[in-house]
Write an enzyme that holds these catalytic residues in place. Structure first.
Site, PDB file in Angstrom:
ATOM      1  N   LYS A 219      15.566   1.252 -12.153  1.00  0.00           N
ATOM      2  CA  LYS A 219      16.241   1.669 -10.923  1.00  0.00           C
ATOM      3  C   LYS A 219      17.672   1.154 -11.052  1.00  0.00           C
ATOM      4  CE  LYS A 219      15.572   1.849  -5.916  1.00  0.00           C
ATOM      5  NZ  LYS A 219      15.834   3.263  -5.704  1.00  0.00           N
TER       6      LYS A 219
HETATM    7  N1  PMP Z   1      12.974   8.526  -7.143  1.00  0.00           N
HETATM    8  C1  PMP Z   1      14.189   8.023  -6.876  1.00  0.00           C
HETATM    9  C2  PMP Z   1      15.360   8.561  -7.606  1.00  0.00           C
HETATM   10  C3  PMP Z   1      14.341   7.016  -5.924  1.00  0.00           C
HETATM   11  O1  PMP Z   1      15.554   6.517  -5.653  1.00  0.00           O
HETATM   12  C4  PMP Z   1      13.211   6.544  -5.235  1.00  0.00           C
HETATM   13  C5  PMP Z   1      13.370   5.467  -4.207  1.00  0.00           C
HETATM   14  N2  PMP Z   1      13.348   4.199  -4.804  1.00  0.00           N
HETATM   15  C6  PMP Z   1      11.956   7.088  -5.541  1.00  0.00           C
HETATM   16  C7  PMP Z   1      11.867   8.082  -6.494  1.00  0.00           C
HETATM   17  C8  PMP Z   1      10.720   6.609  -4.846  1.00  0.00           C
HETATM   18  O2  PMP Z   1      10.440   5.306  -5.229  1.00  0.00           O
HETATM   19  P1  PMP Z   1       9.737   4.259  -4.248  1.00  0.00           P
HETATM   20  O3  PMP Z   1       8.551   4.947  -3.677  1.00  0.00           O
HETATM   21  O4  PMP Z   1       9.383   3.139  -5.156  1.00  0.00           O
HETATM   22  O5  PMP Z   1      10.725   3.906  -3.215  1.00  0.00           O
END
Ligand code: PMP
Length: 321
Positions: A183
């Site tokens: 991330k």
């Molecule tokens: N894809 C992207 C590009 C994101 O930014 C997020 C948010 N973090 C997600 C998917 C979903 O991830 P999560 O459920 O862990 O928040």
């Protein structure tokens, strides 16, 4: 998604890139809030936590972050988010100088200090200003954790009718071309471009394909399609396997839905009965439109929205700070 997008920004207006100075001064600004932010080991006054303009993280994208939600005073899936933060940093070649437990403790301490029952948590780690070339091996690694109040993310209308997605022209990159499992702030460059384009043309968010032309995700949430009562979602081999995605898959299995992780091409969209997206910000959000195609908010989406709400609001033992 609405202007209140916190994978970008929950305060309407801050996402506007062409802000006139007088308008800017009237805005609620993220650097000008009351409260405290945990920064490099201690809680400090919100307005005092600053980084120097010559920071490697700013110039070269050596920066990773998390987005977490607080429900009834507790962070949902704190362990998973904190571990992903550490992993994201390792993927970018640096080590956050705090253990998993220390990050969890710091997060709880910040949540408690801010005192909100429902909130958003933003941990962020980056390379500092000791070295300003591409190589920055000796740079200091900073960690900050900010918590702010979370206004309702989507309008009741969006939750009832579903959000409007526009197909993005940018694609999620090949894992050989970018560290797609992190991330990492740098990966959001094409998300912001895509989201801005969608918003400018009256949509809420963008639907991104991957480099092969397969459906990938939106700019901040994972993608699900329902067909004949079964649930389908793309294999997360070049985008985040979201923590919400995995939680919702567990809920779907518990309800007895058949679940398929597989390649989904855009030409399947017209045959879908329901579409929804999942993410920390989005939670479970129905999709009502993708380009010219319209979708109903159907029973599977509604059931999972309810189950998700119940799960995140389930009472948990208060962990020690
Ligand atoms: N894809 C992207 C590009 C994101 O930014 C997020 C948010 N973090 C997600 C998917 C979903 O991830 P999560 O459920 O862990 O928040």
């Amino acid at each position: 998604m609405t202007a209140n997008d916190t994978e970008g920004n929950p305060f309407a207006g801050n996402s506007n890139t062409a802000i006139h100075c007088s308008a800017r001064s009237a805005m609620l600004n993220f650097d000008d809030q009351d409260g405290q932010i945990w920064y490099d080991g201690a809680l400090r006054p919100w307005r005092d936590v600053r980084l120097h303009v010559l920071s490697h993280g700013l110039h070269y994208g050596s920066c990773v972050f998390e987005g977490e939600r607080v429900y009834n005073g507790s962070v949902f899936r704190l362990r998973e988010h904190s571990q992903r933060l550490l992993d994201s940093a390792n993927i970018l070649g640096f080590e956050i100088p705090y253990s998993l437990e220390e990050i969890e403790r710091a997060t709880r301490e910040t949540v408690a200090a801010q005192g909100y029952a429902d909130a958003y948590v933003r941990p962020v780690a980056w390379r500092g200003s000791e070295m300003m070339g591409v190589s920055a091996q000796q740079s200091f690694i900073h960690l900050a954790i900010a918590v702010w109040e979370w206004p309702s993310y989507f309008s009741p209308e969006a939750r009832t009718k579903g959000i409007k997605l526009k197909r993005a022209k940018w694609r999620r990159p090949d894992p050989q071309c970018a560290p797609v499992k992190a991330k990492a702030a740098g990966l959001y460059m094409i998300c912001t471009l895509s989201k801005h384009d969608a918003e400018t043309t009256g949509f809420d968010d963008a639907l991104m394909l991957d480099w092969r032309g397969q459906i990938a995700e939106t700019t901040g949430a994972n993608f699900f399609l329902v067909k004949d009562g079964e649930i389908h979602t793309p294999i997360p081999d070049c985008f985040l396997d979201g923590i919400t995605r995995r939680s919702v898959m567990g809920l779907a299995r518990a309800r007895g839905y058949r679940l398929h992780e597989r390649v989904i091409m855009p030409d399947e969209l017209p045959g879908a009965d329901e579409i929804f997206v999942t993410g920390t910000a989005a939670e479970v959000t129905p999709v009502g439109q993708i380009d010219d195609l319209r979708f109903q908010v159907g029973p599977v989406t509604r059931a999972l929205m309810e189950d998700f709400e119940k799960m995140v609001r389930a009472p948990v033992a208060a962990p020690a700070v």
